[in-house]
Design an enzyme around this catalytic site. Sequence first.
Site, mmCIF file in Angstrom:
data_model
loop_
_atom_site.group_PDB
_atom_site.id
_atom_site.type_symbol
_atom_site.label_atom_id
_atom_site.label_comp_id
_atom_site.label_asym_id
_atom_site.label_seq_id
_atom_site.Cartn_x
_atom_site.Cartn_y
_atom_site.Cartn_z
ATOM 1 N N ARG A 26 0.797 -1.390 -0.024
ATOM 2 C CA ARG A 26 -0.305 0.044 0.058
ATOM 3 C C ARG A 26 0.845 1.272 -0.086
ATOM 4 N NH1 ARG A 26 -2.545 -4.336 1.935
ATOM 5 N NH2 ARG A 26 -5.062 -4.230 2.239
ATOM 6 N N GLY A 94 -1.162 -12.023 -5.019
ATOM 7 C CA GLY A 94 -2.373 -11.767 -5.176
ATOM 8 C C GLY A 94 -2.850 -10.235 -4.886
ATOM 9 N N ASP A 317 -3.871 -15.352 7.315
ATOM 10 C CA ASP A 317 -2.587 -16.055 6.952
ATOM 11 C C ASP A 317 -2.011 -16.799 8.058
ATOM 12 O OD1 ASP A 317 -3.136 -14.923 4.165
ATOM 13 O OD2 ASP A 317 -2.102 -13.235 4.784
HETATM 14 C C1 S3P Z 1 -4.199 -9.029 2.061
HETATM 15 C C2 S3P Z 1 -5.113 -9.562 2.297
HETATM 16 C C3 S3P Z 1 -5.543 -11.020 2.639
HETATM 17 C C4 S3P Z 1 -4.392 -11.878 2.725
HETATM 18 C C5 S3P Z 1 -3.122 -11.366 2.002
HETATM 19 C C6 S3P Z 1 -2.994 -9.833 2.236
HETATM 20 C C7 S3P Z 1 -3.919 -7.677 2.064
HETATM 21 O O1 S3P Z 1 -5.938 -11.537 1.345
HETATM 22 O O2 S3P Z 1 -4.406 -12.914 3.069
HETATM 23 O O3 S3P Z 1 -2.134 -12.239 2.223
HETATM 24 O O4 S3P Z 1 -2.661 -7.109 1.793
HETATM 25 O O5 S3P Z 1 -4.855 -7.077 1.802
HETATM 26 P P1 S3P Z 1 -7.643 -11.322 0.869
HETATM 27 O O6 S3P Z 1 -7.987 -10.003 0.652
HETATM 28 O O7 S3P Z 1 -7.765 -12.241 -0.343
HETATM 29 O O8 S3P Z 1 -8.386 -11.704 2.164
#
Ligand code: S3P
Length: 431
Positions: A26, A94, A317
């Site tokens: 972020r 992700g 996590d």
């Molecule tokens: C994260 C949110 C979570 C987490 C990921 C990091 C983030 O995922 O599992 O490791 O930085 O917003 P989700 O938004 O899919 O729950």
Amino acid sequence: MERTIAPPISIRGTVTPTGDKSISHRAAIFNAIAGGEATVENFQPGADCKATLRCLQALGVDWKLDETDVLVIKGAGLGGLREPNSVLNCGNSGTTIRIMSGLLSGQPFFSILNGDASIRERPMARVIEPLTTMGARISARDGNSRAPIAISGGDLTGITYEMPVASAQVKTAILLAGLYADGETSIIEPTTTRDHTERMLQAMGADIIFGESPRITVRPPSHDLSPLSLRVPGDISSAAPWLVLGAIHPDAEIRVAGVGVNPTRTGIIDALQSMGADIWLEEERTWGAEPVADVVVRSSKLKHTMVSGNLVPRAIDELPLIALAACFAEGETVIQDAAELQLKESDRIKTTVTELKKMGADIEARPDGFAIRGPTRLKSAKVSSHRDHRIAMMLAVAGAVAQGETTVRAADAVAVSYPRFWQDYDKLTRR
Ligand code: S3P
């Protein structure tokens, strides 16, 4: 890389985990569209956050990351990004692909996001659908549900979106797109997820309004956001292996220094406390908009617990590590409401159960979590991370408390979020 672990007889020491991954992503992305230069100390140097930095570079953002983890980034301003001339590679991350989808939906140009084999299997409709409703033109593989994702952004209109899944990544993508939309954008979360985005955007001068919880609204700013210089707190998700190791090892005392203890992230501490662990906070302070503390843990006699509901996103996590801790706890621990685990870097219900079973754990997969009976004495085995960083770290801890030597295959997967993991492991467990 393969790593063989011989369990240490006793563990005493202090570890300082790398900076928080969520906050680092972020800090890079938000500062990239701010109106000026920011300095981010303790930036997380793992492969995921570097993927974010490379994407920003391809969008014309100037930054420099030195070997002491200090990032200096020059914001291009809200309208200053440029069309990339190639596909943006999000690697295994992700967070990068989902948050960038929101940012790129607001840009008046064409871009394509892609990533590794794991990313291409993970669900993307959760961001594509709301961003399309806001007016972005998005197409993606497999019926608009998987990467690669092609985005022609711009001309967005604010929406009110009731999120079907609790996901901070989706929340962030929509709020970022909302900065570029006409009118207000509101999201309603099914349960509260990590709130770093709201804290940081607010600190940068964005107009974020907290309605009756869990409604969050953003209005498009009339001027550039202010750059946000900060020191990133240590990642509680990287602290978590040491916290569990300290609690389940028979002779341990570990201090994890400078850990972010934002209440939306501290589910691991609550879960360990509910199991009777001897774990506490010291030196509580704040770094910028985030609370920080040292977390100290000692060998503990654990009992079973139940992890469900609101606790799940606060420990999402760390659930494989809680499952490991439960192997050492008296009675049956149930982890439920966590079907999302199947959609992470690996199917973490399957990978956790498969690998811990090889070590003799009494663990059963459920559609939305696990049931674990304990205590069991884990035994040595040859296990695999399935190239998932969180599974690699969980298995390292399991190996440190098993009987005999454990080999972890694809142990270098830790580099995604904690490149210094094995060095810290060696430092802490040196005999
Ligand atoms: C994260 C949110 C979570 C987490 C990921 C990091 C983030 O995922 O599992 O490791 O930085 O917003 P989700 O938004 O899919 O729950």
